[in-house]
Enzyme design. Sequence first.
Site, PDB file in Angstrom:
ATOM      1  N   GLN A 180       0.812  -1.208   0.000  1.00  0.00           N
ATOM      2  CA  GLN A 180       0.000   0.000   0.000  1.00  0.00           C
ATOM      3  C   GLN A 180       0.849   1.263   0.000  1.00  0.00           C
ATOM      4  OE1 GLN A 180      -2.668  -0.448   3.335  1.00  0.00           O
ATOM      5  NE2 GLN A 180      -4.058  -1.802   2.213  1.00  0.00           N
ATOM      6  N   SER A 207       1.996  -8.730  -1.973  1.00  0.00           N
ATOM      7  CA  SER A 207       0.695  -8.312  -2.527  1.00  0.00           C
ATOM      8  C   SER A 207       0.815  -7.541  -3.836  1.00  0.00           C
ATOM      9  CB  SER A 207      -0.065  -7.471  -1.491  1.00  0.00           C
ATOM     10  OG  SER A 207      -0.201  -8.158  -0.280  1.00  0.00           O
ATOM     11  N   GLU A 326      -3.594 -11.806   2.032  1.00  0.00           N
ATOM     12  CA  GLU A 326      -4.864 -11.651   2.733  1.00  0.00           C
ATOM     13  C   GLU A 326      -5.698 -12.929   2.720  1.00  0.00           C
ATOM     14  OE1 GLU A 326      -7.722  -9.560  -0.587  1.00  0.00           O
ATOM     15  OE2 GLU A 326      -6.033  -8.423   0.200  1.00  0.00           O
ATOM     16  N   HIS A 353      -0.619  -6.637   9.980  1.00  0.00           N
ATOM     17  CA  HIS A 353      -1.959  -6.348   9.457  1.00  0.00           C
ATOM     18  C   HIS A 353      -2.905  -5.953  10.599  1.00  0.00           C
ATOM     19  CE1 HIS A 353      -2.141  -7.789   5.057  1.00  0.00           C
ATOM     20  NE2 HIS A 353      -0.908  -7.431   5.358  1.00  0.00           N
ATOM     21  N   ARG A 398     -10.872 -11.100   8.959  1.00  0.00           N
ATOM     22  CA  ARG A 398     -10.501 -12.378   8.344  1.00  0.00           C
ATOM     23  C   ARG A 398     -10.280 -13.473   9.396  1.00  0.00           C
ATOM     24  NH1 ARG A 398     -10.933 -10.986   3.297  1.00  0.00           N
ATOM     25  NH2 ARG A 398      -9.990  -9.052   2.537  1.00  0.00           N
TER      26      ARG A 398
END
Length: 438
Positions: A180, A207, A326, A353, A398
């Site tokens: 990110q 990612s 994720e 996370h 999650r």
Amino acid sequence: MTETPAQFDLWPAPYASGAVDATVTVPGSKSVTNRALVLAALASEPGWLRHPLRSRDTLLMAEALRTMGVGIEEGVGPDGTGERWRVIPAGLHGPATIDVGNAGTVMRFLPPVAALATGPVHFDGDPRSYERPLHGVIDALRTLGARIDDEARGALPMTVHGAGALEGGPVEIDASSSSQFVSALLLSAPRFNQGVEVRHTGAKLPSMPHIRMTVDMLRAVGAQVDEPETGGEPNVWRVSPSALLGRDLTVEPDLSNAQPFLAAALVTGGRVTIPDWPERTTQPGDALREIFTEMGGSCELTEEGLTFTGTGTIHGIDVDLSEVGELTPGIAAVAALADSPSTLRGVAHLRLHETDRLAALTKEINELGGDVTETADGLHIRPRPLHGGVFHTYDDHRMATAGSVIGLAVEGVVIENVGTTAKTLPDFPQMWTGMLEA
């Protein structure tokens, strides 16, 4: 600052007495919705988002943009079906206070936007947000000309003192703890005076599909992007300064949020169809087709969507999840029910996370009788007979869905704070029980 909703009731995870057979419509992608909101807010003309995800993270993003002057009108389509939001760009301004909650996209994507505003923009959030890394964005913005007061924390809370513009140019960052950091700079870069050249200097980027998503969405609104995937220099992304176009964008279903429902087919030997699964996508969740097939199922993609069928047998897997981290909690839950050991690799960054997901998965599965050990960059899972008990979520959506998957096959599993799923998957408990009733 608002606290995480106090929904700490214990929710008995439904046990599946037979094979599921259901069609589950999954809401829109959080990753696409929040990127689209940022790009629409920076455009030179109004744009539309059709079927956006309405969840805690996306509502936090929308409200944050509103506090800086952007108009976001929520409504339904002209035919009376399907939500759509109209985004009306405006001169970005402070003073403003932004509540990021515990949303990585909000806390990382919006500081570059705030640097383009006039006046101070203060960022705050849930207690866990203070522990999540933000140094990559803060240090990069300072290099590019922004003034930021974070009291040398490299984390929240902080204030961005916007000057109405940002010079931009070349910058080096270590984004190995979060992709990110790269996406945050690229999304606002067309509005920088010199654009941006982002050079990643650290270990392997996690990612990568999310960065590809950012690049594709930038190009869709008229930005010029040079990147490694199309023959550019490795680990370097260049965005030229330009105006962004207002677009009419339809948000894809969130494929990562489809994971627990596909896992239900695998765990129960049943069948689940997810409508509108895209034929081509940059979403990490698309990797589930291959991963869950290797673990014992089969899938078929048709015009109606993706149908996944379980065989009643679950195989262990040795897999590098660095690009799709994720998905780790859901895969770990399925692996705990398999007929052979699994090794999940390449996900050391999950310790940073919503919670330390590697430690949390190890503790919670082991407390149900499992045998999970942490490795330097992942988990090793040896299936054992599991028993009921409380599965804690640590305010991590999650974790809640992972525990629910185990509960399908293990009687007596109780999920603590299932309400945390509202972060990206509103109405999950109702969707879950509806799938089983179908």
